[in-house]
Design an enzyme around this catalytic site. Sequence first.
Site, PDB file in Angstrom:
ATOM      1  N   LYS A   1       2.382   1.013   2.562  1.00  0.00           N
ATOM      2  CA  LYS A   1       1.371   2.073   2.734  1.00  0.00           C
ATOM      3  C   LYS A   1       1.724   2.901   3.955  1.00  0.00           C
ATOM      4  CE  LYS A   1      -1.648   0.084  -0.137  1.00  0.00           C
ATOM      5  NZ  LYS A   1      -1.979   0.695  -1.419  1.00  0.00           N
TER       6      LYS A   1
ATOM      7  N   HIS B   1       3.587  -5.026 -10.042  1.00  0.00           N
ATOM      8  CA  HIS B   1       4.286  -3.780 -10.383  1.00  0.00           C
ATOM      9  C   HIS B   1       5.804  -3.848 -10.125  1.00  0.00           C
ATOM     10  CE1 HIS B   1       0.291  -2.359 -10.812  1.00  0.00           C
ATOM     11  NE2 HIS B   1       0.041  -2.176  -9.545  1.00  0.00           N
TER      12      HIS B   1
ATOM     13  N   ASP C   1      -0.683  -7.419  -4.046  1.00  0.00           N
ATOM     14  CA  ASP C   1      -1.204  -6.194  -4.653  1.00  0.00           C
ATOM     15  C   ASP C   1      -0.127  -5.412  -5.411  1.00  0.00           C
ATOM     16  OD1 ASP C   1      -3.493  -4.456  -4.951  1.00  0.00           O
ATOM     17  OD2 ASP C   1      -2.457  -3.021  -3.652  1.00  0.00           O
TER      18      ASP C   1
END
Length: 486
Positions: A333, A242, A237
Amino acid sequence: MVSRVIPVQPFDLVIFGATGDLARRKILPGLYRRMVAGQMPTGARIIGAARSSLTTKAFREMVREALDTFVGTSEIDEEIAAAFLTALDYVAIDATGEGGWAELGKKLDKGDNAVRAFYLSVGPSLFGPIAERLQSTGIATSTSRIVVEKPLGHDLESAKALNAQLAESFDERQIYRIDHYLGKETVQNLMAVRFANSLFEPLWNARHVDHVQITVSEDIGVGGRGGYYDKSGAMRDMVQNHLMQLLCLTAMEPPAQFDADRVRDEKLKVIRSLEPVDPDDTVRGQYRAGPDGPSYKEDAENPDSRTESYVALKACISNWRWTGTPFYLRTGKRLRARMSEIAVVFKEPPHSIFPKLPPHQTNALIIRLQPNEGITLRMTIKEPGPGGMRLADVPLDMSFAEALGPSAEAMPDAYERLIMDVIRGDQTLFMRGDEVEAAWAWADKILDDWEEERDIPRPYDAGGSGPEDALRLMHRDGRRWREIEG
Ligand code: NAP
């Protein structure tokens, strides 16, 4: 300093998935803000498409609600909002069916000069069917552009399949793969700082740079989209796309010119120079329950989940510039704060003439993406005042909000900028197919090793800075992570 708005050509932008979260939260509010900025030309039209059977009026009402929510009622200029809504149209299309395409074709501008762009704000399983129908119905012209976004595959094989599906209907120069990190002001400023100043280039190599740290930390968990996230994890993800893009821009050689292919050639060379990552140089984690929320496993509704909500790893680039300078990447996270930054940490001076002084920080150039976008150079100076020679570490700060004044606030967000680049036909800030595939080839090896070793993510405290093992990854190299702070 006043930011300049360069108008773009009239365009027809078709948003597939126009009723979805991404369209309502980012794409449509972004287009509205471009209209406020005066960048939307007269005659620009935005056509929403999704399966829901909506009238144009109902679609406009939905978009108005989205503007109220995501731009903010108090920030809306009623006159501009009315003009914006008038530019909207809607057509009901099931991407996998045959209905609605003729109607879409009729709505599009037939003039030769209008730019035609298709934003696929839908799941990747629909990229192929939509591309194929746009081609077979003649809606896509040889100058049309197609925009797609992550997830661009799940591994190398699926990424190749997606690229092949798009390539059947569109040339590479028509395909815009968004990584919205590339649209961020500071990320582009990284290129300006490196390539428009002579100060850093002589130091930008393994002789002078001790290591680079790239951090993308989020304070929120995966609640709400736990089911989706659990099939993906932080590596797929965040790291493969990124963080990899940030690494490329930090490490790449100066391109001969600032144009799409030359920049992307240089990024690709970086990815291809990455050494395979040793599993001992990776750490995976999963957040525990904390006062503010449930554990990762509860959020993912999967008590046996082995998916990581945190990754830290050490990447090494084998080339003349970087051999010997590790790049440490971490993302997770439910950490202490929302913070994204690249820190280029320089080596200590070769000889200290202040031997009795306690150790101090070495120079570091910190490129902060969020919050408080800006660039800071950490310097050591003499602590002011009498009392002999004492050293202090101070930041030389270039906060964009301060340096650019009101024009910093008017800076387009990443999506706005990237959509305008699509209209302009500038692919510099978009990923090329070969780049995406090379990044997957690198990531796949790490994912495969974890799978083979049945690696279990280490638990970490919600609101902390990640698993202990991630600290050790740095400590064993005699280094430490920068603090995660918002
Ligand atoms: P979403 O809220 O589920 O929206 C999906 C959209 O696709 C809806 O408008 C839906 O409308 C439409 N759709 C579904 N099946 C369709 C079909 N067969 N034909 C035509 N339209 C169809 O998803 P999202 O969050 O907006 O995300 C869209 C894509 O962007 C996903 O691939 C996601 O991974 C990616 N993405 C999202 C974000 C984000 O912040 N949300 C960020 C990065 C990437 P109908 O049900 O009316 O057809």
